[in-house]
Design a protein around this motif. Structure first.
Motif, PDB file in Angstrom:
ATOM      1  N   THR A  53       0.808  -1.210   0.000  1.00 51.22           N
ATOM      2  CA  THR A  53       0.000   0.000   0.000  1.00 51.22           C
ATOM      3  C   THR A  53       0.842   1.261   0.000  1.00 51.22           C
ATOM      4  O   THR A  53       0.323   2.345  -0.073  1.00 51.22           O
TER       5      THR A  53
ATOM      6  N   ARG B 243      -5.046   2.802   7.968  1.00 45.38           N
ATOM      7  CA  ARG B 243      -4.505   3.322   6.707  1.00 45.38           C
ATOM      8  C   ARG B 243      -5.598   3.939   5.844  1.00 45.38           C
ATOM      9  O   ARG B 243      -5.339   4.879   5.082  1.00 45.38           O
ATOM     10  N   TYR B 244      -6.822   3.434   5.949  1.00 40.49           N
ATOM     11  CA  TYR B 244      -7.919   3.890   5.095  1.00 40.49           C
ATOM     12  C   TYR B 244      -8.969   4.628   5.930  1.00 40.49           C
ATOM     13  O   TYR B 244      -9.247   4.276   7.072  1.00 40.49           O
ATOM     14  N   ARG B 245      -9.575   5.628   5.333  1.00 41.67           N
ATOM     15  CA  ARG B 245     -10.635   6.386   5.996  1.00 41.67           C
ATOM     16  C   ARG B 245     -11.898   6.455   5.132  1.00 41.67           C
ATOM     17  O   ARG B 245     -12.955   6.019   5.529  1.00 41.67           O
TER      18      ARG B 245
ATOM     19  N   VAL C 186     -14.078   5.161   2.300  1.00 33.67           N
ATOM     20  CA  VAL C 186     -14.242   3.880   1.601  1.00 33.67           C
ATOM     21  C   VAL C 186     -15.513   3.917   0.772  1.00 33.67           C
ATOM     22  O   VAL C 186     -16.541   4.445   1.215  1.00 33.67           O
TER      23      VAL C 186
ATOM     24  N   VAL D 176     -13.323   3.734   9.671  1.00 38.96           N
ATOM     25  CA  VAL D 176     -13.689   4.113   8.307  1.00 38.96           C
ATOM     26  C   VAL D 176     -15.159   4.492   8.246  1.00 38.96           C
ATOM     27  O   VAL D 176     -15.944   4.175   9.137  1.00 38.96           O
TER      28      VAL D 176
ATOM     29  N   TYR E 246     -11.221   9.063  -2.272  1.00 42.69           N
ATOM     30  CA  TYR E 246     -11.426   7.782  -1.575  1.00 42.69           C
ATOM     31  C   TYR E 246     -10.110   7.027  -1.430  1.00 42.69           C
ATOM     32  O   TYR E 246      -9.290   6.992  -2.346  1.00 42.69           O
ATOM     33  N   ASP E 247      -9.941   6.414  -0.252  1.00 37.80           N
ATOM     34  CA  ASP E 247      -8.730   5.644   0.048  1.00 37.80           C
ATOM     35  C   ASP E 247      -8.846   4.195  -0.415  1.00 37.80           C
ATOM     36  O   ASP E 247      -7.850   3.569  -0.759  1.00 37.80           O
ATOM     37  N   LEU E 248     -10.057   3.656  -0.362  1.00 33.31           N
ATOM     38  CA  LEU E 248     -10.292   2.249  -0.679  1.00 33.31           C
ATOM     39  C   LEU E 248     -11.601   2.139  -1.447  1.00 33.31           C
ATOM     40  O   LEU E 248     -12.627   2.680  -1.019  1.00 33.31           O
TER      41      LEU E 248
ATOM     42  N   GLY F  82      -3.865   4.580  -3.066  1.00 27.48           N
ATOM     43  CA  GLY F  82      -5.103   3.982  -2.593  1.00 27.48           C
ATOM     44  C   GLY F  82      -5.249   2.553  -3.105  1.00 27.48           C
ATOM     45  O   GLY F  82      -4.543   2.125  -4.024  1.00 27.48           O
ATOM     46  N   THR F  83      -6.176   1.813  -2.524  1.00 30.54           N
ATOM     47  CA  THR F  83      -6.343   0.389  -2.813  1.00 30.54           C
ATOM     48  C   THR F  83      -7.704   0.116  -3.435  1.00 30.54           C
ATOM     49  O   THR F  83      -8.705   0.752  -3.088  1.00 30.54           O
TER      50      THR F  83
END
Length: 630
Positions: free
Chosen positions: A56, A477-479, A481, A500, A541-543, A574-575
């Motif tokens: 990531t 790591r992600y917020r 989504v 998240v 967006y993070d994910l 991002g993922t």
């Protein structure tokens, strides 16, 4: 008597048989041993480690991998496409298209809220600020660049109060709203003091004032909608009270206000009260809010207040602060006459009364109304109030490019005046897993209580698998989504234990409309046709999660543009998680290999024999070249 000959044929035959039996048993033992080892290896789940080439955190200098279909599979898995998926392959489709970066001036491109395109439409009722997506010939086929010096946003909860200036290089609001404390520039970052036009003491104190009038902490109020949200400080500070808010505002002269909200890690969308319904189902929110949002609630026969009534749950609250509330104190500062403001408030009061709302209280700068829990008395009142009438033969949930109507959305029928129309909801957090009334009542065809519970169990297992293959998932790591095909909201429910929030999207052309179910669970989401762009800014967006989405859309539109849209709204590094059948995922991967993504196809949780696979991808870090002016 002759002695037995030691070299007799009988003894040789016996030894030979023993040797063969021993050899056979040894071979069988080795086969069993290697079978067990092979089965154990197949159960081992690949994870995105630092050595896997798909982490990531991807450095700016990272080099994209060469296109190789076999490189997308873990080393311990073999997929025989020819044997199990009889489909001819067009060799031309195997040529990887390398998507170029767009020019820097596209850095904040919002395809369906493009201001240049909007000028072609009428200004009356703000039609020009509604969604107007590009025609096929106007769509761009390039990657939206991040601005030079882009940085990874602050982690939640620090992001609520800070954002990097280089990520959203706009000082306008810090100057225009300086007195109101919306936003301040501090060196290379923005700070959000939590102020607002009608809450100079800060959003926290303002929310406490509301809590003194209606309880915000007993679990009855979980979902809210903020019309004309600014930088979404109201929604940001409601989060610590376990209330999630859908904040929206148009892309207007208040440059990038929704972009600021999302950069803070707060739910928000680009949207406007104009002529079309908001992209949410009926009875979606427990509370609606307007703080000097400048929406003419009394105009057009109360059209906009009627739309709020549609999306407000039975017994829900509407909160209004700012003009015209408390006009006797503020009329000079608002630069309006007392007569004008009094007339506006009287008109709003009249519309609310015709909607059968009850005014609970007006105190200082706040006024609060409550929607009835059913329409028993409201139907009777139509003898007195001829307008607005109760809508007939109307799908109240239909909201994708549907015009607003000047009629009251009818609530489900009840057997008594004390019954909550549509069914009473549980308090939060029990609401998240309780069977939603739309399912228990059978109002969504094909959905049963068993379907709902099985879906929750399935997503609990899937999120456990995601945690194994994407370790940062549980590490903050992600917020922001997004679930692009949310169905019953099981993905969002299983993600509750992580810091998240999830934008649950239900495709507008789905066979089953389940967005109302998701909102009844205490989550938020919107309708969307993925052949068009989503109403948000780039890099918000993070994910992004998409389960079965491309199987739905592969025959409806070019999936290349769906992937380019995902790239637009995904932050650098991002993922993306895409679940689909192998045939579809190979097409998707061939496209993403040309989009500066690093990706890997993995087996289904149940093992390699399930035709559904999981593609996990990471968008590499890259930015636009600084312009000559800079």
């Amino acid at each position: 008597m002759a002695k037995d000959n030691v070299g007799s044929p009988k003894i040789h035959q016996l030894d030979l048989k023993r040797w063969r039996l021993t050899h056979l048993l040894a071979v069988i033992g080795l086969c069993v041993l290697f079978y067990i080892l092979g089965a154990w290896q197949n159960k081992t789940t690949p994870s995105l480690t630092a050595d896997s080439g798909l982490t990531t955190k991807v450095g700016c200098e990272s080099v994209l991998p060469k296109s190789n279909a076999s490189a997308s599979l873990p080393s311990d898995a073999t997929l025989d496409f020819d044997a199990h998926h009889q489909q001819s392959v067009d060799e031309r489709s195997m040529v990887i298209e390398k998507f170029p970066p767009c020019d820097l001036n596209f850095s904040e491109y919002t395809p369906c809220q493009d201001r240049a395109r909007g000028r072609r439409f009428a200004r009356a009722m703000l039609v020009y600020r509604e969604r107007h997506c590009p025609e096929k010939d106007d769509t761009i086929r390039c990657l939206i660049p991040a601005p030079p010096k882009y940085k990874t946003p602050f982690k939640w909860p620090q992001s609520r109060d800070y954002a990097w200036f280089d990520n959203i290089p706009h000082r306008e609001l810090s100057i225009e709203k300086a007195v109101q404390n919306w936003i301040q520039v501090e060196g290379n970052r923005f700070r959000f003091p939590g102020g607002g036009t009608m809450f100079p003491r800060g959003a926290d104190a303002y929310i406490d004032d509301i809590n003194d009038l209606i309880s915000l902490t007993d679990g009855n109020i979980r979902t809210a909608i903020d019309t004309g949200c600014g930088v979404a400080s109201w929604g940001a500070y409601l989060l610590k009270r376990d209330i999630v808010t859908m904040s929206f505002a148009p892309r207007d002269t208040h440059e990038a206000q929704v972009q600021f909200a999302l950069e803070r890690g707060v739910p928000a969308m680009i949207g406007v009260m104009a002529t079309q319904r908001l992209p949410y189902p009926a009875r979606a929110f427990d509370m609606a809010h307007c703080s000097r949002c400048l929406i003419p609630w009394q105009a057009y026969d109360g059209l906009y207040l009627i739309e709020v009534d549609r999306v407000l749950r039975p017994g829900g609250y509407w909160i209004l602060s700012g003009p015209p509330i408390h006009w006797k104190k503020h009329f000079r500062g608002w630069e309006r006459t007392q007569e004008d403001l009094k007339k506006e408030q009287d008109s709003i009061e009249e519309v609310a009364k015709r909607l059968c709302w009850k005014k609970l209280i007006e105190k200082d700068d706040l006024a609060i109304w409550q929607k009835p829990i059913n329409h028993v008395e409201c139907i009777e009142s139509r003898r007195i109030y001829k307008t607005p009438h109760i809508c007939k033969n109307d799908n109240a949930d239909a909201a994708w490019y549907k015009k607003m109507k000047t009629c009251i959305t009818p609530l489900p029928e009840v057997s008594s005046q004390d019954e909550v129309a549509g069914g009473e909801l549980k308090k939060w957090p029990e609401r998240a897993f309780a069977v939603p009334p739309r399912i228990s009542s059978g109002s969504v065809p094909g959905l049963t209580t068993k379907t709902y519970k099985d879906d929750n169990t399935m997503w609990k297992e899937r999120i456990a698998n995601y945690k194994r293959i994407i370790p940062p998932l549980s590490q903050g790591r992600y917020r922001n989504v997004m679930d692009m095909n949310a169905y019953l909201g099981g993905f969002a429910a299983a993600m509750m234990k992580y810091p998240v929030w999830v934008m649950n999207v239900v495709p507008a052309n789905s066979d089953q409309d389940t967005l109302g179910v998701i909102h009844e669970r205490g989550f938020i989401g919107a309708y969307q046709d993925w052949c068009e762009a989503f109403s948000t800014y780039p890099r918000t967006y993070d994910l992004i999660h998409a389960s079965g989405l491309f199987s739905i859309y592969q025959d409806r539109c070019d999936i290349t543009y769906i992937l380019l849209e995902m790239d637009r709204i995904l932050r650098p590094e991002g993922t993306v998680i895409i679940r689909d059948v192998v045939d579809v995922l190979t097409k998707v991967k061939a496209l993403t290999d040309g989009m500066r993504w690093k990706s890997q196809i993995m087996d289904h949780e149940s093992g390699p024999f399930n035709p559904e696979k999981i593609l996990v991808a990471v968008k590499t870090y890259w930015t636009a070249e600084p312009s000559k002016k800079q």
